[in-house]
Design a protein around this motif. Structure first.
Motif, PDB file in Angstrom:
ATOM      1  N   PRO A 436     -77.892 -57.748  19.672  1.00  0.00           N
ATOM      2  CA  PRO A 436     -78.703 -58.750  18.994  1.00  0.00           C
ATOM      3  C   PRO A 436     -78.154 -60.170  19.057  1.00  0.00           C
ATOM      4  N   THR A 437     -76.911 -60.307  19.571  1.00  0.00           N
ATOM      5  CA  THR A 437     -76.359 -61.654  19.730  1.00  0.00           C
ATOM      6  C   THR A 437     -76.978 -62.266  20.977  1.00  0.00           C
ATOM      7  N   GLU A 460     -92.094 -64.951  18.704  1.00  0.00           N
ATOM      8  CA  GLU A 460     -90.736 -64.608  19.117  1.00  0.00           C
ATOM      9  C   GLU A 460     -89.791 -65.042  18.006  1.00  0.00           C
ATOM     10  N   VAL A 461     -89.149 -64.077  17.379  1.00  0.00           N
ATOM     11  CA  VAL A 461     -88.339 -64.356  16.196  1.00  0.00           C
ATOM     12  C   VAL A 461     -86.864 -64.420  16.586  1.00  0.00           C
ATOM     13  N   ASN A 462     -86.276 -65.583  16.464  1.00  0.00           N
ATOM     14  CA  ASN A 462     -84.832 -65.722  16.627  1.00  0.00           C
ATOM     15  C   ASN A 462     -84.193 -65.502  15.253  1.00  0.00           C
ATOM     16  N   TYR A 463     -84.155 -64.246  14.874  1.00  0.00           N
ATOM     17  CA  TYR A 463     -83.708 -63.827  13.551  1.00  0.00           C
ATOM     18  C   TYR A 463     -82.240 -64.192  13.325  1.00  0.00           C
ATOM     19  N   GLY A 464     -81.811 -64.116  12.062  1.00  0.00           N
ATOM     20  CA  GLY A 464     -80.410 -64.351  11.756  1.00  0.00           C
ATOM     21  C   GLY A 464     -79.516 -63.455  12.588  1.00  0.00           C
ATOM     22  N   GLY A 465     -78.516 -64.038  13.245  1.00  0.00           N
ATOM     23  CA  GLY A 465     -77.692 -63.324  14.209  1.00  0.00           C
ATOM     24  C   GLY A 465     -77.899 -63.823  15.619  1.00  0.00           C
ATOM     25  N   SER A 466     -78.967 -64.611  15.824  1.00  0.00           N
ATOM     26  CA  SER A 466     -79.267 -65.131  17.164  1.00  0.00           C
ATOM     27  C   SER A 466     -78.296 -66.240  17.547  1.00  0.00           C
ATOM     28  N   ALA A 467     -78.089 -66.403  18.839  1.00  0.00           N
ATOM     29  CA  ALA A 467     -77.263 -67.475  19.368  1.00  0.00           C
ATOM     30  C   ALA A 467     -78.059 -68.778  19.414  1.00  0.00           C
ATOM     31  N   ARG A 474     -75.277 -67.199  13.503  1.00  0.00           N
ATOM     32  CA  ARG A 474     -74.992 -65.968  14.234  1.00  0.00           C
ATOM     33  C   ARG A 474     -74.290 -64.937  13.353  1.00  0.00           C
ATOM     34  N   GLU A 475     -73.434 -65.398  12.461  1.00  0.00           N
ATOM     35  CA  GLU A 475     -72.657 -64.496  11.620  1.00  0.00           C
ATOM     36  C   GLU A 475     -73.479 -63.874  10.496  1.00  0.00           C
ATOM     37  N   ARG A 476     -74.722 -64.294  10.312  1.00  0.00           N
ATOM     38  CA  ARG A 476     -75.556 -63.682   9.281  1.00  0.00           C
ATOM     39  C   ARG A 476     -75.749 -62.187   9.503  1.00  0.00           C
TER      40      ARG A 476
END
Length: 671
Positions: A436-437, A460-467, A474-476
């Motif tokens: 997921p990163t 397109e969801v760049n959810y918490g954890g995305s780069a 990203r650390e979420r």
């Protein structure tokens, strides 16, 4: 075009010129750019040729040709996802190119302009495990070897292997004799990237890291001196380690050492002193020049002569800029491009990269740093259909649980001659990216257009954890995988419904790999969706974490879920395979049978569990594909998958998908 007043037609039924074959044939993009003399070379996808990648050369006169016919496939599987697969220089008969062939993972040398132009092997085969693999070759200072990463299996298990830097003779003597390969490092580090050499051939640097870290959790920038005999001496760590992720390092033409490293919330470009290890930030910005190192050889910056540096930079997207560290200026290339993958190449004063935008697919762009002019020089984008059928992207930020922001690329249904029934919201599909990163770029994607041109919206969801949004974003996902990603996708779906854009009864979720996990977890943990499309997923965490995947990600869940030895219940609680009775929406499951990263057993366990659910669970379909690995590459596979997905939506959302093969959905007890 037709009438000026769009016809009101049911969503999903709009007539579209973008059929599945058109969308699939444009899947993939140029990659792995480099120069051989005055020629530009790169790898290119060939979906209609079994999904192979070929090497393409652009001669100095501008003509292009494939340098390797089928079945040559210029890829490798180092660390599972592969690394930079070729290098080249000018030889006696023109270009001399060394490349890896996916079929047997060997290194080959080829001189396409020589009288005997057949590729010849440079490395041997091995019957142990998955054999010997190679990536990121560079020509050694002596000129008679290539230095590269060697990944060697020591047993039959997916984690039974070692990695070193190795020297391979160009005379072919190692093709049958493993002992002719010289090892340049020991295997003290689990993971390595290829060596980058100083211009005078006296220094080498590379990146290294160890389990349980992933490369975005922390890497070491290693440095060694090169002896006249071609060995590496005095290896040591200059910067990096746990908590500092060095993404790229290399020397400038003048011999200075540069590195993209994450010392705070952002990857920034630094100058590193090889003697002291002191690092100076050359362009401190709240932007990324760097990213997750999923493949060895990614290149976010490229030094030019005279001290200039070409660099990608941005937040939630990027631009190509030219940095003058002495003057402190950064000037961006002008043009319509909003996304540049990490594959820069430099020749003289010219920088070449792959670029795309919301209205154009990936194409090769050259920037002349002398004039500031950027132009497409190869693999130009051509509209496969009238661009009036392309979706119009919207950059949105939604609010998730706890008030956290969620970055989204929104693609509403779009058609030049059709619209939905008045006052009726559209069906929408939440797309969860892999990783997921990872990150979903805002570029033209005909697979998205396949749905939007028929009246189905895509988010397109760049959810918490995305780069691409900084380390804190990203650390979420740390120890929250299956929670934050699921919540963020659901929050976007609900918000679209609350805004009146999406029909709350016709929402879907889809994703591949880690996105397949998010899709499966969403169907278990929420009641938001009417259906889901799951591609080559993770569905059983404990099974995946215990020799269920390749070495690179075998301890990834230590950060995403928590240490298995300490929180085993968490692995059980979050796995969709353990909660088949909670799946209330139909789905289609799409899986390659040769996938070593998310193997078919993940799907099989989920389906076996579903069979034990009351009534055999929800209606579903399971399609498998011989010869496909992690991520589909073959034209016929991608066509079948797109049409199956559309059929699922038609059956679930209640419309007729004319001309599309019917996907049979059955309960487990009916099989």
């Amino acid at each position: 075009m037709g009438s000026s007043t769009p016809a009101q037609l049911p969503y999903g039924t709009w007539p579209s010129p973008i059929d599945a074959a058109t969308a699939a044939s444009h899947d993939g993009s140029p990659d792995h750019l480099g120069h051989v003399g005055d020629e530009l070379w790169w790898t290119a996808p060939r979906p209609a040729e079994g999904g192979r990648r070929t090497l393409v050369r652009r001669r100095a006169d501008g003509t292009e040709e494939s340098a390797l016919p089928a079945p040559w496939n210029v890829r490798n599987s180092v660390m599972g996802y592969g690394g930079f697969p070729w290098t080249g220089r000018t030889g006696e008969h023109g270009p001399l190119v060394v490349f890896t062939h996916f079929g047997d993972q060997r290194l080959y040398a080829v001189e396409p302009d020589a009288p005997d132009s057949a590729p010849r092997p440079l490395t041997p085969l091995s019957g142990v495990g998955a054999g010997l693999r190679w990536c990121e070759p560079v020509f050694a200072p002596s000129g008679d070897e290539v230095w590269c990463v060697l990944e060697e299996f020591t047993g039959e298990g997916p984690t039974d292997l070692r990695r070193v830097l190795a020297a391979v003779p160009l005379d072919g003597s190692a093709a049958e004799d493993r002992t002719a390969v010289r090892e340049l490092t020991d295997d003290a580090h689990r993971f390595l990237t290829g060596p980058k050499l100083s211009p005078d051939g006296t220094q080498a640097v590379w990146l290294a890291w160890d389990h349980p870290r992933m490369p975005w959790d922390g890497t070491e920038l290693r440095h060694a001196s090169i002896t006249p005999e071609g060995t590496l001496t005095d290896p040591r760590t200059l910067i990096g380690g746990p908590g500092e992720a060095v993404a790229q390092a290399e020397f400038t033409p003048e011999g200075a050492l540069l590195a993209a490293t994450e010392r705070g919330n952002w990857w920034n470009l630094h100058r590193v002193d090889p003697a002291s290890g002191e690092a100076v930030n050359l362009c401190p910005r709240e932007e990324e020049t760097g990213g997750p190192l999923w493949k060895a050889g990614l290149r976010w910056f490229a030094p030019l002569e005279g001290g200039l540096v070409a660099m990608l930079h941005g937040r939630g997207g990027n631009a190509l800029g030219i940095l003058d560290p002495a003057a402190g200026t950064l000037v961006d290339a002008a043009g319509p491009w909003t996304e540049w993958p990490a594959t820069l190449a430099v020749h003289g004063s010219r920088v070449t990269g792959v670029a795309a935008g919301p209205a154009s697919g990936a194409e090769i762009v050259e920037l002349d740093t002398g004039t500031g002019h950027a132009r497409v020089v190869a693999a130009p984008h051509h509209d496969a259909v009238d661009p009036a059928y392309y979706p119009v992207a919207e950059e949105r930020v939604f609010t998730g649980p706890g008030g956290r922001d969620i970055h989204v690329h929104l693609y509403p249904p779009h058609h030049p001659e059709a619209t939905g029934p008045a006052g009726t919201p559209a069906p929408y599909v939440m797309w969860a990216h892999g990783g997921p990163t990872g990150y979903a770029p805002c570029v033209l994607d005909l697979e998205i257009a396949y749905f939007t041109s028929r009246g189905i919206g895509v988010a397109e969801v760049n959810y918490g954890g995305s780069a691409h949004y900084g380390k804190e974003y990203r650390e979420r996902l740390r120890e929250q995988w299956g929670i934050v990603d699921v919540e963020d996708c659901a929050a976007v779906a609900r918000a679209l419904a609350d805004e009146g854009l999406a029909d709350p009864e016709r929402l879907a979720v889809r994703g591949g790999s880690a996105g397949g996990w998010t899709t499966g977890a969403s169907l278990v943990a929420t009641d938001v969706y009417a259906c889901g499309t799951i591609l080559y997923p993770i569905l059983d965490l404990a099974g995946w974490a215990t020799s269920g995947t390749h070495d690179f990600e075998s301890q990834y869940l230590e950060g995403l879920i928590g240490p298995l030895a300490e929180v085993p219940a968490r692995y059980e609680e979050r796995s969709p395979a353990n909660h088949p009775e909670q799946v209330t929406a139909p789905f289609v499951l799409l899986q390659g049978l040769d996938d070593p990263i998310c193997p078919p057993v993940q799907c099989e366990r989920f389906l076996a569990a579903l069979a034990s659910a009351p009534g055999g669970g929800v209606p579903h379909a399971y399609l498998t594909f011989d010869g496909e690995g992690h991520g589909f590459r073959r034209l016929d596979t991608m066509v079948r998958c797109l049409e199956a997905e559309l059929s699922l939506y038609a059956q679930t959302f209640g419309f007729e998908a004319a001309g599309i093969p019917h996907l049979e959905l059955r309960r487990a007890e009916q099989r």
